[in-house]
Design a protein around this motif. Structure first.
Motif, PDB file in Angstrom:
ATOM      1  N   GLU A  29     -18.585 105.914  68.296  1.00  0.00           N
ATOM      2  CA  GLU A  29     -17.545 105.694  69.295  1.00  0.00           C
ATOM      3  C   GLU A  29     -16.844 104.375  69.061  1.00  0.00           C
ATOM      4  O   GLU A  29     -15.636 104.247  69.274  1.00  0.00           O
ATOM      5  CB  GLU A  29     -18.162 105.784  70.683  1.00  0.00           C
ATOM      6  CG  GLU A  29     -18.771 107.146  70.894  1.00  0.00           C
ATOM      7  CD  GLU A  29     -19.418 107.329  72.237  1.00  0.00           C
ATOM      8  OE1 GLU A  29     -19.436 106.383  73.029  1.00  0.00           O
ATOM      9  OE2 GLU A  29     -19.910 108.436  72.486  1.00  0.00           O
ATOM     10  N   LYS A  30     -17.567 103.379  68.606  1.00  0.00           N
ATOM     11  CA  LYS A  30     -16.925 102.112  68.292  1.00  0.00           C
ATOM     12  C   LYS A  30     -16.071 102.242  67.040  1.00  0.00           C
ATOM     13  O   LYS A  30     -14.979 101.703  66.957  1.00  0.00           O
ATOM     14  CB  LYS A  30     -18.005 101.039  68.093  1.00  0.00           C
ATOM     15  CG  LYS A  30     -17.485  99.644  67.935  1.00  0.00           C
ATOM     16  CD  LYS A  30     -17.076  99.069  69.255  1.00  0.00           C
ATOM     17  CE  LYS A  30     -16.722  97.600  69.115  1.00  0.00           C
ATOM     18  NZ  LYS A  30     -16.280  97.024  70.385  1.00  0.00           N
ATOM     19  N   GLU A  34     -12.605 103.621  67.483  1.00  0.00           N
ATOM     20  CA  GLU A  34     -11.569 102.776  68.052  1.00  0.00           C
ATOM     21  C   GLU A  34     -10.781 102.026  66.983  1.00  0.00           C
ATOM     22  O   GLU A  34      -9.713 101.491  67.262  1.00  0.00           O
ATOM     23  CB  GLU A  34     -12.184 101.788  69.044  1.00  0.00           C
ATOM     24  CG  GLU A  34     -12.722 102.487  70.273  1.00  0.00           C
ATOM     25  CD  GLU A  34     -13.446 101.558  71.207  1.00  0.00           C
ATOM     26  OE1 GLU A  34     -13.359 100.333  71.011  1.00  0.00           O
ATOM     27  OE2 GLU A  34     -14.111 102.051  72.128  1.00  0.00           O
ATOM     28  N   SER A  57      -6.090 108.123  75.307  1.00  0.00           N
ATOM     29  CA  SER A  57      -5.077 107.637  74.375  1.00  0.00           C
ATOM     30  C   SER A  57      -4.116 106.716  75.101  1.00  0.00           C
ATOM     31  O   SER A  57      -3.672 107.007  76.211  1.00  0.00           O
ATOM     32  CB  SER A  57      -4.322 108.820  73.782  1.00  0.00           C
ATOM     33  OG  SER A  57      -3.138 108.348  73.180  1.00  0.00           O
ATOM     34  N   TYR A 110      -7.861 104.959  72.323  1.00  0.00           N
ATOM     35  CA  TYR A 110      -8.336 103.764  73.000  1.00  0.00           C
ATOM     36  C   TYR A 110      -9.837 103.883  73.244  1.00  0.00           C
ATOM     37  O   TYR A 110     -10.585 102.936  73.171  1.00  0.00           O
ATOM     38  CB  TYR A 110      -7.588 103.588  74.321  1.00  0.00           C
ATOM     39  CG  TYR A 110      -7.992 102.367  75.093  1.00  0.00           C
ATOM     40  CD1 TYR A 110      -8.817 102.456  76.203  1.00  0.00           C
ATOM     41  CD2 TYR A 110      -7.559 101.113  74.700  1.00  0.00           C
ATOM     42  CE1 TYR A 110      -9.197 101.335  76.907  1.00  0.00           C
ATOM     43  CE2 TYR A 110      -7.936  99.977  75.387  1.00  0.00           C
ATOM     44  CZ  TYR A 110      -8.754 100.092  76.488  1.00  0.00           C
ATOM     45  OH  TYR A 110      -9.125  98.975  77.176  1.00  0.00           O
ATOM     46  N   ARG A 111     -10.265 105.106  73.590  1.00  0.00           N
ATOM     47  CA  ARG A 111     -11.695 105.337  73.770  1.00  0.00           C
ATOM     48  C   ARG A 111     -11.948 106.779  73.385  1.00  0.00           C
ATOM     49  O   ARG A 111     -11.198 107.678  73.769  1.00  0.00           O
ATOM     50  CB  ARG A 111     -12.081 105.103  75.231  1.00  0.00           C
ATOM     51  CG  ARG A 111     -13.456 105.580  75.625  1.00  0.00           C
ATOM     52  CD  ARG A 111     -14.511 104.498  75.436  1.00  0.00           C
ATOM     53  NE  ARG A 111     -15.767 104.915  76.056  1.00  0.00           N
ATOM     54  CZ  ARG A 111     -16.766 105.460  75.382  1.00  0.00           C
ATOM     55  NH1 ARG A 111     -16.685 105.639  74.106  1.00  0.00           N
ATOM     56  NH2 ARG A 111     -17.866 105.819  76.032  1.00  0.00           N
ATOM     57  N   GLY A 154      -9.431  97.003  67.484  1.00  0.00           N
ATOM     58  CA  GLY A 154      -8.467  98.061  67.755  1.00  0.00           C
ATOM     59  C   GLY A 154      -7.184  97.505  68.353  1.00  0.00           C
ATOM     60  O   GLY A 154      -6.922  96.301  68.330  1.00  0.00           O
ATOM     61  N   LEU A 169     -19.910  98.581  73.119  1.00  0.00           N
ATOM     62  CA  LEU A 169     -18.664  99.284  73.362  1.00  0.00           C
ATOM     63  C   LEU A 169     -17.695  98.501  74.242  1.00  0.00           C
ATOM     64  O   LEU A 169     -16.625  98.997  74.566  1.00  0.00           O
ATOM     65  CB  LEU A 169     -18.933 100.669  73.975  1.00  0.00           C
ATOM     66  CG  LEU A 169     -19.295 101.725  72.927  1.00  0.00           C
ATOM     67  CD1 LEU A 169     -19.604 103.045  73.590  1.00  0.00           C
ATOM     68  CD2 LEU A 169     -18.162 101.911  71.953  1.00  0.00           C
ATOM     69  N   LYS A 198     -14.763  95.992  74.942  1.00  0.00           N
ATOM     70  CA  LYS A 198     -13.614  95.677  74.106  1.00  0.00           C
ATOM     71  C   LYS A 198     -13.671  94.259  73.577  1.00  0.00           C
ATOM     72  O   LYS A 198     -12.943  93.902  72.658  1.00  0.00           O
ATOM     73  CB  LYS A 198     -12.312  95.875  74.884  1.00  0.00           C
ATOM     74  CG  LYS A 198     -11.952  97.333  75.089  1.00  0.00           C
ATOM     75  CD  LYS A 198     -11.584  97.994  73.784  1.00  0.00           C
ATOM     76  CE  LYS A 198     -11.210  99.435  74.012  1.00  0.00           C
ATOM     77  NZ  LYS A 198     -10.841 100.116  72.768  1.00  0.00           N
TER      78      LYS A 198
END
Lengths: 398, 338, 187
Positions: free
Chosen positions: A68-69, A72, A348, A355-356, C64, C149, C151
């Protein structure tokens, strides 16, 4: 590592106390992470009294890759390559819900031909996955021969998948908007439109015949075997309400008597054009889980037969912009993967990557029922139960 | 030469050497047979490269590989017991070969208590298994050793009881005597005297019980819980490597031969075949019958999954032993009445 | 039942008026103090617990791209997905947890499956689930520091070597040749 890891396994003879009632201390048995029968690096810390398990805790995370990371910092097409490594036995099927989610967010309509090809390859992935399961459970119970027979037929299916996509397990064949349309374009090679290989329809039909034959063999060799029945009937019963509360899905849930199949309820692929049955069991024990998957292979081969006869002509990929930018929005799409429900929740924010990205995997929830299920079971039954749940550590750990 | 043959002790030494050689060769042959038969049952080829096209040198190659391995004894293990355990198992199996009659003369010692001695010697292995499991200082081995001991003790009884029926019918416990009793004519078809092995003379149930109990005594699938590979790594054999493991391994296959030899002698007629002279063709006939039973044992291993420990025990106590007792009663009745 | 009808019905059942059904996903927002009660109310008709996770809404991100929306309020959004097996419907429930004091009541009593999912969310985001029987880590080694996770959690490999940009090797069906793209050029 925790102190539990440092517990030694040796038991000195002075530790055993002999009293009037011959008390023997509970033994902490550590199965794994390396062990011949757990499907990957799974560690089970069990407190055992003789052969009865008093308490069991699964320790997972040895294969955590941080999907999941990673997602991103990737763009959507790059995530496709990542994602089919989550459940590596059914490689193609992992990409499907992600593709459908992205296409719905972008409001892209996938051509029918591409949808049919996706469906055929997904069902082949299901057959391949179930054949591995059907051979490994008897192997863990001691019968070594069904393994060879099932894997022999699985080779045919994998050859078909390889003929279409170029890869057996990690095809990377999906593209946003369809499937891979062309190959080899560049300075030295001319671009070629790449469609299904010649003779694909006949080869598929004959392979499905062989698959159905080996399933009939399994019914006699395994399901009808008295010893197999004794080892698996009534063992590891998961009642339907517990299964739903823990999020158990796929053939495990259907074996407990719940006729829930995402291929019938969600329309992520054109399953409504085909005729197939939802296979359910009655008791939710290991035997039912085996029988359900055996019958599902037959049903999947039916779907493939029907689909392969009526693949429509058309494009392989819709027209999509060169840089994929997905508009803002959130969506959850789930699919009936061979191991259960696999879903992607995409958040999104208009960028080129999500975004996630939340990945819901089947084996994570299937495995979470283990500590409830294994209290009070015997150690040999533990092996049968683990084998019947059909999980893969990549799916559990992501 | 005759000096050796006349002296009792040198003759005995020669026989022991011969039988040890036979046992080793036979073990290797059975290992090879198992590799090839299981391969063909699973649509594979099996050993192919070792020794030319048929891979016949595979067991030899494996044996040589094991012999040159490092001698590992776990740090916490009980050293003398650990080292002695495989020898106990091997000695038990070897002792059974003493009374196997290859022909009326080719037997190491034709004891009058042959059958009794065979069963007693065969169960020495149980102690060796317990020794192995206990001394390995490993929880898996301990569990495997205890399982093995429970299983072996439980299945001794059906084994013995099945044999009692044959002994009643033959009237003697000597192995050669039992074969001669089967060679004796049962009825006459015109001029020829027909003799039947005991399996057809009413000991069919006894034969089945004996084979099942023999499978359990040998720790073969469906009774191989003690070395259930996918559950306890290798059970009581986990910590053994190199020569010690080879000794266990050879002992197991020699045991297969020994049990099959006893079964063929007791139930299938041993070295006797109607129309053939026992003295010259005896060994061949016996080997043929043993080969059939060995094939059956290998076949069962690769077809059936394994029974759980409690199912195994209940099968022995609730089914095999009552059946064996009934068999004895019926045999005794028939013997007295007819 | 269409997603919008489903969202409206579920919102009515749990007493919320903040719901949506964009992109076919029925999503209902619930206040944090009514989180467990809402799930308990829904547990009869939606007994299937699919997953629970969280989103870290932040205006400054280390890894990101930053979100493009103007009105992002920094918070953790905890999501849970429930389903019904008779109708095949599924709904996503969400609630907001502040970053200064990230704690939420645990669902482990209502749905057994929430146990492992909450452990993962706690480990990855640092959210404390009050009342959870065993809130230890599930994926990461015990010596791991930080909550990946979030940010604000940097990826070490991207510190060492920054993002190389998009490289397209496979051209679109009607074009030729490989191309490279720099994030700055695409705009």
């Amino acid at each position: 590592m925790t102190t539990a890891d440092r517990q030694t396994l040796s038991m000195h003879h002075s530790e055993v106390q002999v009293s009037v009632e011959l008390q023997t201390p509970d033994m902490t048995l550590n199965l794994g992470p390396q062990h011949p029968s757990t499907h990957g690096v799974l560690r089970l810390v069990a407190r055992v009294d003789g052969e009865v398990i008093k308490e069991l805790e699964p320790v997972v995370g040895y294969m955590h890759r941080g999907y999941e990371k990673l997602a991103e910092v990737r763009t959507y097409p790059q995530i496709t390559a990542l994602v089919n490594r989550i459940d590596w036995v059914s490689g193609f099927a992992n990409e499907i819900p992600f593709m459908v989610a992205t296409e719905r967010l972008m409001d892209i309509e996938v051509p029918e031909r591409a949808q049919y090809i996706r469906l055929i390859l997904t069902e082949m992935a299901r057959i391949s996955n179930h054949l591995v399961f059907l051979s490994s459970l008897p192997l863990e119970l001691g019968a070594a021969t069904p393994l060879m027979h099932a894997l022999r037929e699985r080779e045919r299916v994998l050859d078909l998948i390889e003929g279409v996509t170029g890869g057996r397990f990690h095809p990377n064949f999906n593209r946003i908007g369809g499937v891979k349309p062309a190959a080899a374009a560049g300075a030295t090679q001319k671009k070629v439109v790449q469609d299904l290989p010649q003779g694909f329809v006949e080869q598929t039909k004959s392979a499905m015949e062989y698959v159905r034959e080996v399933c009939a063999d399994m019914v006699n060799l395994v399901l009808g075997n008295e010893i197999f029945m004794q080892r698996t009937k009534g063992v590891g019963v998961i009642p339907a309400d517990k299964a739903l509360a823990f999020g158990v899905s796929g053939p495990n849930l259907r074996a407990s008597g719940v006729p829930f199949d995402l291929r019938k309820t969600d329309d992520y692929l054109p399953y409504s054009n085909f005729d197939f049955d939802v296979v359910t069991g009655s008791n939710g024990d290991c035997f039912d889980r085996y029988a359900v998957r055996l019958e599902e292979v037959v049903q999947a081969s039916r779907i493939v037969d029907q689909a392969v006869s009526e693949i429509p002509a058309g494009d392989l990929q819709a027209k999509v912009p060169r840089i994929i930018k997905v508009p803002k929005g959130e969506i959850y799409v789930r699919a009936e993967n061979p191991k259960g429900e696999m879903g992607y929740y995409i958040v999104s924010e208009g960028g080129r990557g999500p975004y996630r990205l939340k990945i819901r995997t089947a084996s994570f929830s299937n495995l979470s029922v283990l500590s409830w299920l294994l209290k009070g079971q015997l150690v040999p039954d533990l092996i049968a139960i683990l084998g019947s749940l059909d999980f893969v550590l990549g799916d559990v750990d992501r | 030469m005759s000096a050796i043959l006349d002296n009792f002790w040198s003759l005995l030494a020669l026989k022991i050497l011969l039988i040890t050689g036979v046992m080793m060769t036979v073990s290797l042959v059975i290992i090879f047979a198992e590799l090839k038969i299981s391969a063909h049952m699973q649509s594979r080829v099996g050993p192919y490269f070792a020794g030319g096209r048929y891979g016949w040198a595979q067991p030899l190659a494996d044996g040589l590989k094991f012999i040159q391995k490092e001698d590992l004894v776990p740090a916490d293990a009980d050293r003398p017991v650990f080292k002695f355990a495989p020898m106990v198992v091997l000695a038990g199996t070897l002792a059974v070969f003493v009374i196997v009659p290859f022909s009326p003369d080719l037997v190491v010692r034709n004891l009058d208590l042959g059958v009794f001695y065979a069963l007693a010697a065969g169960s020495i292995g149980t102690v060796g298994v317990l020794m192995a499991g206990w001394s390995s200082a490993n929880k898996y081995s301990l569990m495997g050793g205890l399982r093995a001991a429970a299983q072996l003790i439980a299945y001794e009884l059906p084994l013995v009881l099945a044999v009692v029926g044959v002994v009643i019918q033959a009237g003697t416990m000597s192995m050669v005597g039992i074969v001669e009793a089967q060679a004796a004519p049962v009825f006459h078809l015109g001029d020829t005297a027909i003799s039947l092995p005991y399996i057809f003379q009413g000991q069919f149930i006894g034969f089945i019980i004996f084979m099942i109990a023999a499978l359990a005594e040998l720790n073969r699938t469906p009774f191989d819980m003690p070395i259930a590979e996918s559950e306890l790594v290798m059970g009581y054999l986990t910590e053994y490597s190199g020569i010690r493991f080879t000794m266990f391994f050879l002992g197991e296959y020699a045991g297969i031969f020994a049990m099959s030899a006893i079964a063929s002698t007791l139930f299938l007629g041993g070295y006797y075949f109607p129309g053939l002279d026992s003295a010259t063709f005896g060994p061949l006939v016996l080997m043929g019958k043993v080969g059939l039973l060995v094939f059956l044992i290998i076949w069962l291993r690769w077809t059936l999954p394994r029974l759980r420990e409690d199912q195994l025990q209940s099968f022995a106590w609730k089914w095999l032993i009552p059946l064996a007792l009934v068999n004895i009663a019926v045999t005794a009745t028939f013997k007295v009445v007819f | 039942m269409s997603p919008s009808e489903l969202a409206a019905r579920i919102a009515g059942a749990v007493g919320s008026d903040h719901f949506s059904s964009d992109n076919g996903t029925a999503k209902v927002h619930i206040a944090a103090d009514r989180w467990v009660d809402a799930h308990r109310t829904l547990s009869a008709e939606m007994p299937y617990f699919s997953w629970l996770s969280a989103i870290d809404w932040a205006t400054e991100v280390v890894v990101g791209d930053a979100p493009e929306s103007e009105d992002i309020e920094p918070r953790y959004e905890v999501l849970s997905c429930l389903g019904s097996v008779e109708t095949g419907e599924s709904v996503v429930l969400s609630t907001a947890v502040s970053k200064d004091d990230p704690s939420l009541d645990s669902l482990a009593e209502v749905y057994g499956g929430a146990n492992w999912h909450e452990r993962e969310a706690a480990e990855m985001f640092g959210i404390d689930f009050v009342g959870h029987p065993n809130l230890t880590g599930i994926y990461l080694p015990d010596s791991f520091e930080g909550h990946p996770l979030q940010k604000s959690f940097a990826l070490l490999s991207r510190e060492v070597k920054p993002w190389p940009g998009t490289v397209d090797v496979e051209p679109m069906p009607d074009e030729e040749g490989p191309s490279t793209e720099n994030p700055e050029d695409a705009g």
